[in-house]
Design a protein around this motif. Structure first.
Motif, PDB file in Angstrom:
ATOM      1  N   SER A  41     -85.661  62.295 -90.163  1.00 34.94           N
ATOM      2  CA  SER A  41     -86.712  63.695 -91.239  1.00 34.94           C
ATOM      3  C   SER A  41     -86.606  65.117 -89.548  1.00 34.94           C
ATOM      4  N   GLY A  42     -86.647  65.877 -90.597  1.00 33.49           N
ATOM      5  CA  GLY A  42     -86.606  66.839 -89.960  1.00 33.49           C
ATOM      6  C   GLY A  42     -85.157  67.220 -89.221  1.00 33.49           C
ATOM      7  N   LEU A  43     -84.972  66.891 -89.433  1.00 34.03           N
ATOM      8  CA  LEU A  43     -83.992  67.568 -88.803  1.00 34.03           C
ATOM      9  C   LEU A  43     -82.429  68.643 -89.416  1.00 34.03           C
ATOM     10  N   SER A  44     -83.270  68.392 -90.813  1.00 33.55           N
ATOM     11  CA  SER A  44     -82.383  70.561 -91.487  1.00 33.55           C
ATOM     12  C   SER A  44     -81.206  70.126 -91.569  1.00 33.55           C
ATOM     13  N   THR A  45     -80.943  70.857 -90.922  1.00 28.82           N
ATOM     14  CA  THR A  45     -78.950  70.377 -91.525  1.00 28.82           C
ATOM     15  C   THR A  45     -78.086  70.471 -90.337  1.00 28.82           C
ATOM     16  N   SER A  46     -79.212  70.028 -89.424  1.00 28.31           N
ATOM     17  CA  SER A  46     -78.052  69.726 -88.425  1.00 28.31           C
ATOM     18  C   SER A  46     -76.880  68.722 -88.326  1.00 28.31           C
ATOM     19  N   ILE A  47     -75.804  69.027 -87.084  1.00 30.75           N
ATOM     20  CA  ILE A  47     -75.059  67.944 -86.898  1.00 30.75           C
ATOM     21  C   ILE A  47     -74.929  67.094 -85.728  1.00 30.75           C
ATOM     22  N   THR A  48     -73.651  66.495 -85.809  1.00 28.46           N
ATOM     23  CA  THR A  48     -74.023  65.560 -84.155  1.00 28.46           C
ATOM     24  C   THR A  48     -72.373  65.730 -83.559  1.00 28.46           C
ATOM     25  N   ASP A  75     -74.216  64.997 -91.780  1.00 29.13           N
ATOM     26  CA  ASP A  75     -73.600  63.916 -90.895  1.00 29.13           C
ATOM     27  C   ASP A  75     -72.869  62.935 -92.578  1.00 29.13           C
ATOM     28  N   ILE A 104     -90.559  77.242 -99.146  1.00 28.60           N
ATOM     29  CA  ILE A 104     -89.644  78.033 -98.210  1.00 28.60           C
ATOM     30  C   ILE A 104     -89.294  77.275 -96.920  1.00 28.60           C
ATOM     31  N   VAL A 107     -86.231  74.661 -94.940  1.00 32.86           N
ATOM     32  CA  VAL A 107     -85.600  74.684 -93.602  1.00 32.86           C
ATOM     33  C   VAL A 107     -85.340  73.414 -92.890  1.00 32.86           C
ATOM     34  N   TYR A 108     -86.547  72.967 -93.087  1.00 36.30           N
ATOM     35  CA  TYR A 108     -86.166  71.801 -92.078  1.00 36.30           C
ATOM     36  C   TYR A 108     -85.939  70.485 -92.307  1.00 36.30           C
ATOM     37  N   ILE A 116     -77.844  70.346 -98.831  1.00 40.93           N
ATOM     38  CA  ILE A 116     -76.773  71.271 -98.289  1.00 40.93           C
ATOM     39  C   ILE A 116     -75.111  71.113 -98.011  1.00 40.93           C
ATOM     40  N   GLU A 117     -75.130  70.555 -97.414  1.00 36.73           N
ATOM     41  CA  GLU A 117     -74.196  69.747 -96.615  1.00 36.73           C
ATOM     42  C   GLU A 117     -72.811  69.908 -98.037  1.00 36.73           C
ATOM     43  N   PRO A 237     -76.870  78.129-100.420  1.00 41.11           N
ATOM     44  CA  PRO A 237     -76.122  78.141 -98.884  1.00 41.11           C
ATOM     45  C   PRO A 237     -76.199  79.158 -98.177  1.00 41.11           C
TER      46      PRO A 237
ATOM     47  N   GLY B  42     -75.950  72.744 -82.689  1.00 39.00           N
ATOM     48  CA  GLY B  42     -75.941  72.208 -84.067  1.00 39.00           C
ATOM     49  C   GLY B  42     -77.010  71.004 -84.786  1.00 39.00           C
ATOM     50  N   SER B  44     -79.667  73.122 -85.971  1.00 39.98           N
ATOM     51  CA  SER B  44     -80.001  73.961 -87.749  1.00 39.98           C
ATOM     52  C   SER B  44     -81.562  74.009 -86.779  1.00 39.98           C
ATOM     53  N   SER B  46     -83.866  71.918 -87.025  1.00 37.47           N
ATOM     54  CA  SER B  46     -84.646  70.460 -86.850  1.00 37.47           C
ATOM     55  C   SER B  46     -85.828  71.144 -86.145  1.00 37.47           C
TER      56      SER B  46
END
Lengths: 253, 253
Positions: A41-48, A75, A104, A107-108, A116-117, A237, B42, B44, B46
């Motif tokens: 949760s809360g990881l937005s569109t983050s990638i590793t 991911d 809005i 975003v989180y 979005i990915e 996006p 990366g 985002s 988050s």
């Protein structure tokens, strides 16, 4: 051949919300689940980018095949699309999230990060969230709206670079009034880093806060949800604020 | 009283890009740095919901006060605004990032996550990225454009819910042609999860990929950068695809 549907979420592969969504989707198509092996949760569109990722097969149940991944929801979508879908998916879903992803503040959202990915990769994608954080939240009343929206998107292609964000009020089925297409409300979390002291006297901070919606519009997701409707917001996006382009031309040199 | 400028980034508090931006900003105002104590690329927009956060004071240098935080760039902005700025900042900056943050791929960017967080909180905010990943990348040629943009934003308020995304070509100063206001190019990373096998025969996946821009527009950030201009894109945290609202009304019930 039945359509293939890839599903992820951000609450993790063991979530009842994910299982509920997979059950609904399995009535429409074959399902591959690729979901985080932890709460994302809360990881937005983050990638590793800084460590390798791993995938664990979790078995089959009817037309549902499940994998867990030690990455983020974005991911998971990359992983599922590139390596674990037996054919091109017709649709990518994310959820059902425990708790709203409206206004809005999405975003989180890790749930919407997965969406979005998928959208960036050219796939129709929908995120689903239920307005309840309770462990025994009831996902059944929203099921018919979810199935309807999935079928509509399979039948009528979404506009280019558009995905859907769906929120479902936590109400008995007979109190859900219908489905409304909306814009995001302008709202925010206030006072969100609470200063605390641990037993050794060390200062730390914890994420908290209160939700504040000052948007008085009746065309927003917040308004539709407050009136007992399922809200559907088309999202993009592309973060460009096109209307502002002319307003900041004085910065050019 | 001089304006107060809060700065974060995603490359971490030790980054030369951050220090360069702080030096430029310190010529215009007092600076508070609140940056991740680690590489947060990366990530985002988050935020950290599942563990406590901590802040480490890193000292003063002239009008620059520096703190490190064990959170994301968005966490850092929340933390700085709520607890570590001695007065209300006039501006929030993020960067200078090593490597571009252009096109619609900025949804992954921790640099821009910090900017979006500030924008959601009602602060003027700008992200800066340099088109070089080299450890010895030269941040000096972009300095005058950065200072100009900062001064413009301090003098002329940005439109409501609008922040700026600035990318700087890695060129000698005399080859930088100027500053262009742009929209985001539609582009994507392809083939981004590479399947590999470690020495014990275990399969893992590593983030990789190639950047593909099929957008032929001459009003995009990618085009401006390719022509030697600094690109400035106004961005919004409102992901609503407003033009699609009418196009999906058939989903309503």
């Amino acid at each position: 051949m039945k359509p293939l549907i890839l599903i992820t979420n951000d609450d993790g592969v063991q979530s009842r919300g994910l299982q509920s969504l997979a059950q609904i989707a399995s009535k429409v198509g074959d399902v591959v689940i690729m979901a985080p092996d932890h709460n994302a949760s809360g990881l937005s569109t983050s990638i590793t980018c800084t460590r390798p990722l791993h995938v664990m097969p979790m078995g089959h149940q009817g037309s549902i095949t499940t994998y867990a991944c030690d990455g983020t929801p974005a991911d998971c979508v990359k992983m599922g699309l590139e390596h674990f879908c037996p054919r091109r998916p017709s649709l990518v879903l994310s959820g059902i999230n425990f708790g709203s992803n409206s206004s809005i503040n999405i975003v989180y959202s890790g749930t919407m990060g997965g969406v979005i990915e998928a959208c960036l990769n050219g796939f129709p994608a929908i995120g689903f969230s239920l307005l309840s954080h309770k462990p025994d939240a009831d996902f059944k009343p929203g099921a018919s709206a979810i199935k309807h929206i999935i079928q509509q998107v399979l039948q009528h292609p979404l506009p280019d670079l558009t995905a859907l964000n769906v929120n479902i009020p936590h109400l008995p089925a007979e109190q859900i009034k219908g489905i409304k297409i909306c814009r995001q409300a302008k709202a925010a979390w206030r006072d969100s880093m609470e200063k605390r002291t641990d037993e050794q006297g060390n200062v730390y901070f914890a994420m908290t806060g209160r939700f504040e919606c000052l948007d008085q519009g009746t065309d927003t997701d917040e308004y539709a949800l407050s009136q007992g409707y399922v809200s559907v917001v088309p999202i993009s996006p592309d973060l460009t604020h096109h209307h502002s382009i002319e307003l900041i031309k004085h910065i050019e040199q």
